[in-house]
Design a protein around this motif. Sequence first.
Motif, PDB file in Angstrom:
ATOM      1  N   GLU A 171       0.831  -1.202   0.000  1.00  0.00           N
ATOM      2  CA  GLU A 171       0.000   0.000   0.000  1.00  0.00           C
ATOM      3  C   GLU A 171       0.869   1.256   0.000  1.00  0.00           C
ATOM      4  O   GLU A 171       0.597   2.215  -0.734  1.00  0.00           O
ATOM      5  CB  GLU A 171      -0.934  -0.007   1.217  1.00  0.00           C
ATOM      6  CG  GLU A 171      -2.004  -1.079   1.144  1.00  0.00           C
ATOM      7  CD  GLU A 171      -2.703  -1.327   2.474  1.00  0.00           C
ATOM      8  OE1 GLU A 171      -2.595  -0.488   3.404  1.00  0.00           O
ATOM      9  OE2 GLU A 171      -3.355  -2.375   2.591  1.00  0.00           O
ATOM     10  N   ILE A 199      -4.931  -4.130  -5.401  1.00  0.00           N
ATOM     11  CA  ILE A 199      -4.008  -5.265  -5.263  1.00  0.00           C
ATOM     12  C   ILE A 199      -4.753  -6.580  -5.484  1.00  0.00           C
ATOM     13  O   ILE A 199      -4.254  -7.488  -6.161  1.00  0.00           O
ATOM     14  CB  ILE A 199      -3.319  -5.218  -3.874  1.00  0.00           C
ATOM     15  CG1 ILE A 199      -2.377  -4.018  -3.805  1.00  0.00           C
ATOM     16  CG2 ILE A 199      -2.598  -6.518  -3.581  1.00  0.00           C
ATOM     17  CD1 ILE A 199      -1.880  -3.685  -2.401  1.00  0.00           C
ATOM     18  N   ALA A 216      -6.516   0.830  -2.229  1.00  0.00           N
ATOM     19  CA  ALA A 216      -5.259   0.108  -2.439  1.00  0.00           C
ATOM     20  C   ALA A 216      -5.476  -1.398  -2.360  1.00  0.00           C
ATOM     21  O   ALA A 216      -4.994  -2.141  -3.221  1.00  0.00           O
ATOM     22  CB  ALA A 216      -4.227   0.552  -1.400  1.00  0.00           C
ATOM     23  N   ASP A 245       3.977   1.462  -1.080  1.00  0.00           N
ATOM     24  CA  ASP A 245       4.648   1.520  -2.385  1.00  0.00           C
ATOM     25  C   ASP A 245       3.722   2.103  -3.453  1.00  0.00           C
ATOM     26  O   ASP A 245       4.147   2.903  -4.290  1.00  0.00           O
ATOM     27  CB  ASP A 245       5.133   0.137  -2.818  1.00  0.00           C
ATOM     28  CG  ASP A 245       6.328  -0.354  -2.009  1.00  0.00           C
ATOM     29  OD1 ASP A 245       6.935   0.453  -1.272  1.00  0.00           O
ATOM     30  OD2 ASP A 245       6.643  -1.570  -2.103  1.00  0.00           O
ATOM     31  N   LEU A 246       2.464   1.701  -3.419  1.00  0.00           N
ATOM     32  CA  LEU A 246       1.498   2.243  -4.384  1.00  0.00           C
ATOM     33  C   LEU A 246       1.328   3.749  -4.203  1.00  0.00           C
ATOM     34  O   LEU A 246       1.250   4.483  -5.182  1.00  0.00           O
ATOM     35  CB  LEU A 246       0.140   1.542  -4.244  1.00  0.00           C
ATOM     36  CG  LEU A 246      -0.007   0.205  -4.941  1.00  0.00           C
ATOM     37  CD1 LEU A 246      -1.364  -0.425  -4.599  1.00  0.00           C
ATOM     38  CD2 LEU A 246       0.131   0.357  -6.443  1.00  0.00           C
ATOM     39  N   ARG A 254       4.237   5.396  -5.793  1.00  0.00           N
ATOM     40  CA  ARG A 254       4.185   5.330  -7.258  1.00  0.00           C
ATOM     41  C   ARG A 254       3.187   6.315  -7.837  1.00  0.00           C
ATOM     42  O   ARG A 254       3.437   6.948  -8.856  1.00  0.00           O
ATOM     43  CB  ARG A 254       3.816   3.914  -7.719  1.00  0.00           C
ATOM     44  CG  ARG A 254       4.915   2.914  -7.520  1.00  0.00           C
ATOM     45  CD  ARG A 254       4.412   1.542  -7.924  1.00  0.00           C
ATOM     46  NE  ARG A 254       5.466   0.560  -7.789  1.00  0.00           N
ATOM     47  CZ  ARG A 254       5.585  -0.487  -8.582  1.00  0.00           C
ATOM     48  NH1 ARG A 254       4.721  -0.685  -9.562  1.00  0.00           N
ATOM     49  NH2 ARG A 254       6.567  -1.333  -8.405  1.00  0.00           N
TER      50      ARG A 254
END
Length: 147
Positions: free
Chosen positions: A105, A125, A121, A107-108, A111
């Motif tokens: 989460e 995923i 999130a 990392d998203l 990004r």
Amino acid sequence: MKSGASDPFAEESQSSETNAENEGESDESVTTAAGRRSGTEQEYTGDSEQNREEIEATKVDNQEREFSRDQLPYILRRDKVKDERPEVHQLFVQEETHAAAISAERDLEDRINDDLSRTDAREAIYRAGMQHLDDAEEILRHWGYDF
């Protein structure tokens, strides 16, 4: 003033007020004390033809720009994160999976460069996993499903 002479401004003012009162029931008339015209947010400043044309052009522009709420991206058309999510998927996970989910989460968010709701999130995923069933199969086999 001489008797019989009239004040041209007074007549115009009186006739404008009378016209405004007579046209008060029409959509095309002045409808509020603030001088706004029905159907627009633009200030109505007089009874000139140019003002009427501008207001009509605005109405046409607004009608051409109308679109369905469904045409908006999901994040913009909802009021709450749970809108359009009638299904609940309760998920019990192992400690390792929970730690990996939190990391994913974050990392998203990095990004996308935006704050994400945990619900968004997690669903993203989850859906990504559905698109990569080979990876899910590998995890299941690791857990012993092919034993």
